[in-house]
Design a protein around this motif. Sequence first.
Motif, PDB file in Angstrom:
ATOM      1  N   GLY A 205     -16.590  -0.752 -33.300  1.00 59.14           N
ATOM      2  CA  GLY A 205     -15.434  -1.505 -32.843  1.00 59.14           C
ATOM      3  C   GLY A 205     -14.138  -0.723 -32.896  1.00 59.14           C
ATOM      4  N   GLY A 206     -14.233   0.584 -32.697  1.00 58.99           N
ATOM      5  CA  GLY A 206     -13.047   1.414 -32.732  1.00 58.99           C
ATOM      6  C   GLY A 206     -12.596   1.817 -34.117  1.00 58.99           C
ATOM      7  N   VAL A 207     -13.304   1.364 -35.157  1.00 61.02           N
ATOM      8  CA  VAL A 207     -12.984   1.726 -36.537  1.00 61.02           C
ATOM      9  C   VAL A 207     -14.069   2.667 -37.060  1.00 61.02           C
ATOM     10  CG1 VAL A 207     -12.595   0.871 -38.888  1.00 61.02           C
ATOM     11  CG2 VAL A 207     -11.825  -0.479 -36.912  1.00 61.02           C
ATOM     12  N   THR A 208     -13.648   3.695 -37.756  1.00 61.65           N
ATOM     13  CA  THR A 208     -14.587   4.629 -38.375  1.00 61.65           C
ATOM     14  C   THR A 208     -14.734   4.260 -39.848  1.00 61.65           C
ATOM     15  OG1 THR A 208     -13.912   6.375 -36.848  1.00 61.65           O
ATOM     16  CG2 THR A 208     -15.104   7.043 -38.819  1.00 61.65           C
ATOM     17  N   TYR A 209     -15.975   3.954 -40.248  1.00 62.94           N
ATOM     18  CA  TYR A 209     -16.268   3.560 -41.624  1.00 62.94           C
ATOM     19  C   TYR A 209     -16.973   4.705 -42.335  1.00 62.94           C
ATOM     20  CZ  TYR A 209     -15.217  -1.185 -40.086  1.00 62.94           C
ATOM     21  OH  TYR A 209     -14.583  -2.306 -39.603  1.00 62.94           O
ATOM     22  N   MET A 210     -16.569   4.978 -43.546  1.00 58.83           N
ATOM     23  CA  MET A 210     -17.185   6.015 -44.368  1.00 58.83           C
ATOM     24  C   MET A 210     -17.523   5.437 -45.736  1.00 58.83           C
ATOM     25  SD  MET A 210     -15.740   9.766 -45.538  1.00 58.83           S
ATOM     26  CE  MET A 210     -14.220   9.073 -46.209  1.00 58.83           C
ATOM     27  N   TYR A 211     -18.784   5.603 -46.145  1.00 60.13           N
ATOM     28  CA  TYR A 211     -19.190   5.214 -47.493  1.00 60.13           C
ATOM     29  C   TYR A 211     -19.536   6.478 -48.268  1.00 60.13           C
ATOM     30  CZ  TYR A 211     -18.808   0.254 -46.863  1.00 60.13           C
ATOM     31  OH  TYR A 211     -18.288  -1.007 -46.696  1.00 60.13           O
ATOM     32  N   TYR A 212     -19.183   6.479 -49.545  1.00 57.99           N
ATOM     33  CA  TYR A 212     -19.292   7.701 -50.334  1.00 57.99           C
ATOM     34  C   TYR A 212     -19.461   7.354 -51.805  1.00 57.99           C
ATOM     35  CZ  TYR A 212     -14.466   6.698 -51.705  1.00 57.99           C
ATOM     36  OH  TYR A 212     -13.336   6.105 -52.204  1.00 57.99           O
ATOM     37  N   LYS A 213     -19.804   8.376 -52.598  1.00 56.81           N
ATOM     38  CA  LYS A 213     -19.873   8.220 -54.051  1.00 56.81           C
ATOM     39  C   LYS A 213     -18.623   8.804 -54.692  1.00 56.81           C
ATOM     40  CE  LYS A 213     -22.507   9.314 -58.226  1.00 56.81           C
ATOM     41  NZ  LYS A 213     -23.763   9.838 -58.791  1.00 56.81           N
ATOM     42  N   ASN A 214     -18.020   8.042 -55.600  1.00 58.41           N
ATOM     43  CA  ASN A 214     -16.937   8.515 -56.446  1.00 58.41           C
ATOM     44  C   ASN A 214     -17.576   9.114 -57.703  1.00 58.41           C
ATOM     45  OD1 ASN A 214     -14.934   8.753 -58.413  1.00 58.41           O
ATOM     46  ND2 ASN A 214     -13.830   6.920 -57.742  1.00 58.41           N
ATOM     47  N   LEU A 215     -17.517  10.427 -57.816  1.00 56.64           N
ATOM     48  CA  LEU A 215     -18.159  11.088 -58.947  1.00 56.64           C
ATOM     49  C   LEU A 215     -17.460  10.794 -60.267  1.00 56.64           C
ATOM     50  CD1 LEU A 215     -18.982  14.537 -57.327  1.00 56.64           C
ATOM     51  CD2 LEU A 215     -20.640  12.895 -58.210  1.00 56.64           C
ATOM     52  N   ALA A 216     -16.215  10.338 -60.215  1.00 52.45           N
ATOM     53  CA  ALA A 216     -15.484  10.053 -61.448  1.00 52.45           C
ATOM     54  C   ALA A 216     -16.037   8.842 -62.180  1.00 52.45           C
ATOM     55  CB  ALA A 216     -13.995   9.850 -61.147  1.00 52.45           C
ATOM     56  N   ARG A 224     -12.118   3.381 -44.529  1.00 54.94           N
ATOM     57  CA  ARG A 224     -12.072   3.220 -43.076  1.00 54.94           C
ATOM     58  C   ARG A 224     -10.835   3.894 -42.501  1.00 54.94           C
ATOM     59  NH1 ARG A 224     -11.549  -3.299 -43.514  1.00 54.94           N
ATOM     60  NH2 ARG A 224      -9.562  -3.372 -44.598  1.00 54.94           N
ATOM     61  N   SER A 225     -10.933   4.161 -41.192  1.00 54.38           N
ATOM     62  CA  SER A 225      -9.856   4.831 -40.478  1.00 54.38           C
ATOM     63  C   SER A 225      -9.840   4.333 -39.044  1.00 54.38           C
ATOM     64  CB  SER A 225     -10.069   6.351 -40.496  1.00 54.38           C
ATOM     65  OG  SER A 225      -9.273   6.997 -39.530  1.00 54.38           O
ATOM     66  N   ASN A 226      -8.675   4.187 -38.455  1.00 51.03           N
ATOM     67  CA  ASN A 226      -8.562   3.779 -37.052  1.00 51.03           C
ATOM     68  C   ASN A 226      -8.744   4.945 -36.089  1.00 51.03           C
ATOM     69  OD1 ASN A 226      -8.095   1.039 -37.566  1.00 51.03           O
ATOM     70  ND2 ASN A 226      -5.898   1.400 -37.885  1.00 51.03           N
ATOM     71  N   THR A 227      -8.804   6.172 -36.630  1.00 49.34           N
ATOM     72  CA  THR A 227      -8.951   7.343 -35.769  1.00 49.34           C
ATOM     73  C   THR A 227     -10.170   8.183 -36.088  1.00 49.34           C
ATOM     74  OG1 THR A 227      -7.615   8.769 -37.211  1.00 49.34           O
ATOM     75  CG2 THR A 227      -6.440   7.476 -35.531  1.00 49.34           C
ATOM     76  N   GLY A 228     -10.637   8.156 -37.338  1.00 47.02           N
ATOM     77  CA  GLY A 228     -11.718   9.036 -37.766  1.00 47.02           C
ATOM     78  C   GLY A 228     -11.266  10.458 -37.993  1.00 47.02           C
ATOM     79  N   ASN A 280     -22.572  -9.384 -43.740  1.00 49.23           N
ATOM     80  CA  ASN A 280     -22.388  -9.823 -42.363  1.00 49.23           C
ATOM     81  C   ASN A 280     -21.090  -9.296 -41.771  1.00 49.23           C
ATOM     82  OD1 ASN A 280     -24.764 -11.365 -42.336  1.00 49.23           O
ATOM     83  ND2 ASN A 280     -23.724 -13.090 -43.304  1.00 49.23           N
ATOM     84  N   ASN A 281     -20.239  -8.703 -42.621  1.00 52.39           N
ATOM     85  CA  ASN A 281     -18.911  -8.283 -42.179  1.00 52.39           C
ATOM     86  C   ASN A 281     -18.605  -6.908 -42.744  1.00 52.39           C
ATOM     87  OD1 ASN A 281     -16.256  -8.014 -41.395  1.00 52.39           O
ATOM     88  ND2 ASN A 281     -15.468  -9.495 -42.907  1.00 52.39           N
ATOM     89  N   ILE A 282     -18.780  -5.877 -41.938  1.00 53.58           N
ATOM     90  CA  ILE A 282     -18.571  -4.520 -42.411  1.00 53.58           C
ATOM     91  C   ILE A 282     -17.118  -4.292 -42.798  1.00 53.58           C
ATOM     92  CG2 ILE A 282     -18.192  -3.654 -40.052  1.00 53.58           C
ATOM     93  CD1 ILE A 282     -19.768  -1.767 -43.021  1.00 53.58           C
ATOM     94  N   GLY A 283     -16.198  -5.037 -42.218  1.00 50.01           N
ATOM     95  CA  GLY A 283     -14.791  -4.851 -42.524  1.00 50.01           C
ATOM     96  C   GLY A 283     -14.321  -5.538 -43.780  1.00 50.01           C
ATOM     97  N   GLY A 284     -15.189  -6.340 -44.385  1.00 53.73           N
ATOM     98  CA  GLY A 284     -14.804  -7.063 -45.585  1.00 53.73           C
ATOM     99  C   GLY A 284     -15.237  -6.342 -46.850  1.00 53.73           C
ATOM    100  N   ASN A 285     -15.160  -7.047 -47.951  1.00 58.81           N
ATOM    101  CA  ASN A 285     -15.535  -6.499 -49.257  1.00 58.81           C
ATOM    102  C   ASN A 285     -16.517  -7.467 -49.897  1.00 58.81           C
ATOM    103  OD1 ASN A 285     -15.634  -5.015 -51.620  1.00 58.81           O
ATOM    104  ND2 ASN A 285     -13.690  -5.799 -52.413  1.00 58.81           N
TER     105      ASN A 285
END
Length: 463
Positions: A205-216, A224-228, A280-285
Amino acid sequence: MALSRRAFTLGAVATAGLTATGLAINPQAASAATYTAYLKTYFTESPNQSAANYGLHLAVSRDGLNWSPLNQNNPVVTPTAGDLGLRDPFIFRKQDGTFVVVATDLYGLNFGRNSQYLHVYDSTNLTSFTGYRRIQMHTYNNVHTWAPTVFWDAGRGQYAIVYSANTTTDLFLVNYTSDFRTVSAPQTYFSPGFPVLDADIHVDGGVTYMYYKNLANGNLYGARSNTGAPNSFTTYTSGLRQGNAIEGAHLLKRNDGSGWWLWGDSFSPVNNDFYLWGTNNIGGNSWSVLNQRDYTPPLNSKHGSIVGITEAEYNAVVTRWGLPNWVRLKSSNFPDYFVRHLNGAIRIDPYPFDPHRDQMWRMVPGLADSAGVSFESVNVPGSFLRHNGYVARLAANDNSATFRADATFYRTAGLADSAWSSFRSYNFPTYYLRHAGYVLRIDPLSSSSSASDRQDATFRVTS
């Protein structure tokens, strides 16, 4: 170390007969198809590393949750350059509808080995993986190139390859490419002020989603980012974690469009391999933990990726590589436990364990009645699960009438869940195979038995 803005070239020559011509990009090619199944890539490890294999493995699933390894859980191809092994294979459907696989250049657990390269394969329809090569991502010394992910950056008109590196700290670098043969110089992609690992990125939907591990703190997060674009992400979720340790975040949009799954991989082969959330909602939490009853990863699988595939692609890959000729039995009320033999006893134990083949069975026509089933051990051929004094044992088939009867069961709808299975004894027709104190036996059971007893007698036949 300063890097020039040149294009990096291949570290190995492409397979003869293949050219490095540009893509005939068709942005509609991938989205126009209807995906009816999923394909997963991975490598394998087990607690004592007896099942470790660092080639490219494939599995398929109709529902995206329960997986069948292809090629009898053997690799379909293995790297022949660099460290001669791969980890973290990521498969991506390109703009022309074909596939590329990129993977960490690392064999085994030698994490002190730092390669500047990634392994790369091409595939037209998943029935072969060709054009093997390595691409050099940077020229840093003593910096790793781990866990790549790929996405299409529409603004640039190029593919972005994002990977874990440890330059000034643990962060993500990005190189851009049009052909997965030459790449731009690396840039810092995400360095939020704490160390990070294992990005997975999807555009929706025009949004770039990134999931990652926080090593701390050891948790998984979504940003997320509107541009990637590099350094444009804002973290928007709370920390997610299951088990003692988790990494290898993998984000997947469901084929039916009803939501998303987020997989997490334990980083040790001695722990459970995967955990799963859904939303059901990738943009939520609002991620919810899925019960391990609901999903079954491929046997011994570790950190990989998943892509939606068409019916034609599913049929082609299954025809080419073949589904397993063995099954496993997963416990209903202990969903991380599987039926296995151990020193002749039949019991349920938490997966993973070694020897891992102790849980693999050939479910064959019943020895006493072909309408029933019998379970032959894969690693002790000629020996079958049979009851003796109501207790299940692994024993060599002596071909007596008594043995054949004791080793025959009728598969029925699960007593606790009709989508699963229960197994009724051939020669004690009111008795069912069940676990009690983790040991398998037969006991008289019916639909009116206690819920606990019915769960003990219910199993998922999986692979």
